[in-house]
Design a protein around this motif. Structure first.
Motif, PDB file in Angstrom:
ATOM      1  N   MET A 169       0.850  -1.184   0.000  1.00  0.00           N
ATOM      2  CA  MET A 169       0.000   0.000   0.000  1.00  0.00           C
ATOM      3  C   MET A 169       0.893   1.244   0.000  1.00  0.00           C
ATOM      4  O   MET A 169       1.901   1.296   0.676  1.00  0.00           O
ATOM      5  CB  MET A 169      -0.873   0.001   1.259  1.00  0.00           C
ATOM      6  N   SER A 170       0.508   2.228  -0.749  1.00  0.00           N
ATOM      7  CA  SER A 170       1.215   3.501  -0.814  1.00  0.00           C
ATOM      8  C   SER A 170       1.078   4.261   0.498  1.00  0.00           C
ATOM      9  O   SER A 170       0.127   4.074   1.244  1.00  0.00           O
ATOM     10  CB  SER A 170       0.614   4.328  -1.959  1.00  0.00           C
ATOM     11  N   LEU A 171       2.048   5.143   0.756  1.00  0.00           N
ATOM     12  CA  LEU A 171       1.905   6.034   1.909  1.00  0.00           C
ATOM     13  C   LEU A 171       0.711   6.954   1.714  1.00  0.00           C
ATOM     14  O   LEU A 171      -0.013   7.252   2.646  1.00  0.00           O
ATOM     15  CB  LEU A 171       3.165   6.892   2.080  1.00  0.00           C
ATOM     16  N   ASN A 172       0.501   7.419   0.488  1.00  0.00           N
ATOM     17  CA  ASN A 172      -0.582   8.355   0.205  1.00  0.00           C
ATOM     18  C   ASN A 172      -1.847   7.573  -0.159  1.00  0.00           C
ATOM     19  O   ASN A 172      -1.924   6.966  -1.218  1.00  0.00           O
ATOM     20  CB  ASN A 172      -0.184   9.297  -0.920  1.00  0.00           C
ATOM     21  N   THR A 173      -2.835   7.622   0.723  1.00  0.00           N
ATOM     22  CA  THR A 173      -4.045   6.820   0.559  1.00  0.00           C
ATOM     23  C   THR A 173      -5.262   7.629   0.084  1.00  0.00           C
ATOM     24  O   THR A 173      -6.382   7.135   0.142  1.00  0.00           O
ATOM     25  CB  THR A 173      -4.392   6.130   1.895  1.00  0.00           C
ATOM     26  N   ILE A 174      -5.050   8.838  -0.385  1.00  0.00           N
ATOM     27  CA  ILE A 174      -6.180   9.687  -0.784  1.00  0.00           C
ATOM     28  C   ILE A 174      -7.051   8.996  -1.825  1.00  0.00           C
ATOM     29  O   ILE A 174      -8.273   8.886  -1.661  1.00  0.00           O
ATOM     30  CB  ILE A 174      -5.700  11.062  -1.299  1.00  0.00           C
ATOM     31  N   GLU A 175      -6.445   8.542  -2.905  1.00  0.00           N
ATOM     32  CA  GLU A 175      -7.236   7.929  -3.983  1.00  0.00           C
ATOM     33  C   GLU A 175      -7.905   6.632  -3.535  1.00  0.00           C
ATOM     34  O   GLU A 175      -9.039   6.357  -3.915  1.00  0.00           O
ATOM     35  CB  GLU A 175      -6.373   7.697  -5.226  1.00  0.00           C
ATOM     36  N   GLN A 176      -7.214   5.839  -2.727  1.00  0.00           N
ATOM     37  CA  GLN A 176      -7.818   4.609  -2.217  1.00  0.00           C
ATOM     38  C   GLN A 176      -9.060   4.924  -1.394  1.00  0.00           C
ATOM     39  O   GLN A 176     -10.073   4.239  -1.508  1.00  0.00           O
ATOM     40  CB  GLN A 176      -6.812   3.840  -1.364  1.00  0.00           C
ATOM     41  N   ASN A 177      -8.980   5.957  -0.556  1.00  0.00           N
ATOM     42  CA  ASN A 177     -10.132   6.304   0.272  1.00  0.00           C
ATOM     43  C   ASN A 177     -11.301   6.821  -0.552  1.00  0.00           C
ATOM     44  O   ASN A 177     -12.454   6.565  -0.221  1.00  0.00           O
ATOM     45  CB  ASN A 177      -9.736   7.316   1.351  1.00  0.00           C
ATOM     46  N   ARG A 178     -11.012   7.510  -1.621  1.00  0.00           N
ATOM     47  CA  ARG A 178     -12.099   8.051  -2.458  1.00  0.00           C
ATOM     48  C   ARG A 178     -12.922   6.948  -3.107  1.00  0.00           C
ATOM     49  O   ARG A 178     -14.062   7.176  -3.489  1.00  0.00           O
ATOM     50  CB  ARG A 178     -11.528   8.985  -3.516  1.00  0.00           C
ATOM     51  N   THR A 179     -12.356   5.758  -3.235  1.00  0.00           N
ATOM     52  CA  THR A 179     -13.071   4.658  -3.892  1.00  0.00           C
ATOM     53  C   THR A 179     -13.508   3.564  -2.921  1.00  0.00           C
ATOM     54  O   THR A 179     -14.099   2.586  -3.335  1.00  0.00           O
ATOM     55  CB  THR A 179     -12.192   4.033  -4.993  1.00  0.00           C
ATOM     56  N   ARG A 180     -13.242   3.719  -1.630  1.00  0.00           N
ATOM     57  CA  ARG A 180     -13.541   2.653  -0.655  1.00  0.00           C
ATOM     58  C   ARG A 180     -15.029   2.518  -0.330  1.00  0.00           C
ATOM     59  O   ARG A 180     -15.524   1.411  -0.184  1.00  0.00           O
ATOM     60  CB  ARG A 180     -12.766   2.875   0.639  1.00  0.00           C
TER      61      ARG A 180
END
Length: 187
Positions: free
Chosen positions: A1-12
């Motif tokens: 997992m990347s340190l930057n989770t912004i995009e992952q959270n937008r699609t969760r």
């Protein structure tokens, strides 16, 4: 997992699936409320415990010397007390950025303290498989790490002091946080 989770959270999660959105805060979201909310109440979640095991490369530390901030660790019958905020969808643009350093949004049951009310809500958790996770250290080692860390949001030890003060103001006893606070005060 990347340190930057912004995009992952937008699609969760589809935030539009919620009639009302409750956000559970257990760390800096308790004392640094820099987002609009509709309502805030004392609440808890079950099966989790607060630990200062997540690295902070962007707020309380740097990439070369990450600080330590709170995350939640699965813990059987434990209960973690914090604050539940009723918020709008729009607040997550800010929160996803604020909590981007390894934290992912998870759906949990939030228990509203002093009542039998339970609602689905969201919480940011930095799991053990994220790249910023630093893990367990003995209290003295953990305090030493925190004592020598600072970042754009300030000294790492101030994070611990503010969290401990906020928990005390809520009449919450958190042995882990208080033990690290005491170690820091002894330095």
């Amino acid at each position: 997992m990347s340190l930057n989770t912004i995009e992952q959270n937008r699609t969760r999660q589809s935030l539009t699936d919620y009639d009302e959105i409750w956000l559970f805060g257990y760390g800096s979201l308790i004392y640094k409320v820099d987002f609009p909310f509709i309502e805030k109440v004392s609440a808890s979640i079950k099966g989790w415990q607060r630990r200062l095991w997540q690295g902070s490369h962007d707020h309380r530390g740097t990439p070369d010397n990450p600080g330590r901030v709170a995350t939640l660790i699965p813990a059987g019958k434990a209960t973690c007390v914090g604050i539940a905020f009723r918020v709008t969808h729009e607040v997550f643009d800010h929160l996803d950025h604020r909590e981007k350093n390894g934290y992912l949004r998870h759906e949990v049951d939030i228990f509203f303290n002093g009542s039998s009310l339970v609602k689905k809500g969201l919480v940011y958790i930095a799991s053990q498989d994220n790249k910023a996770f630093l893990g367990h250290l003995h209290d003295k080692e953990l305090a030493e790490h925190i004592h020598r860390s600072s970042g754009p949001s300030g000294e790492n030890r101030d994070y611990v002091f503010q969290l401990a003060d906020a928990l005390r103001a809520m009449n919450v006893v958190d042995e882990h946080v208080f033990a690290i606070e005491q170690q820091l005060k002894n330095m």
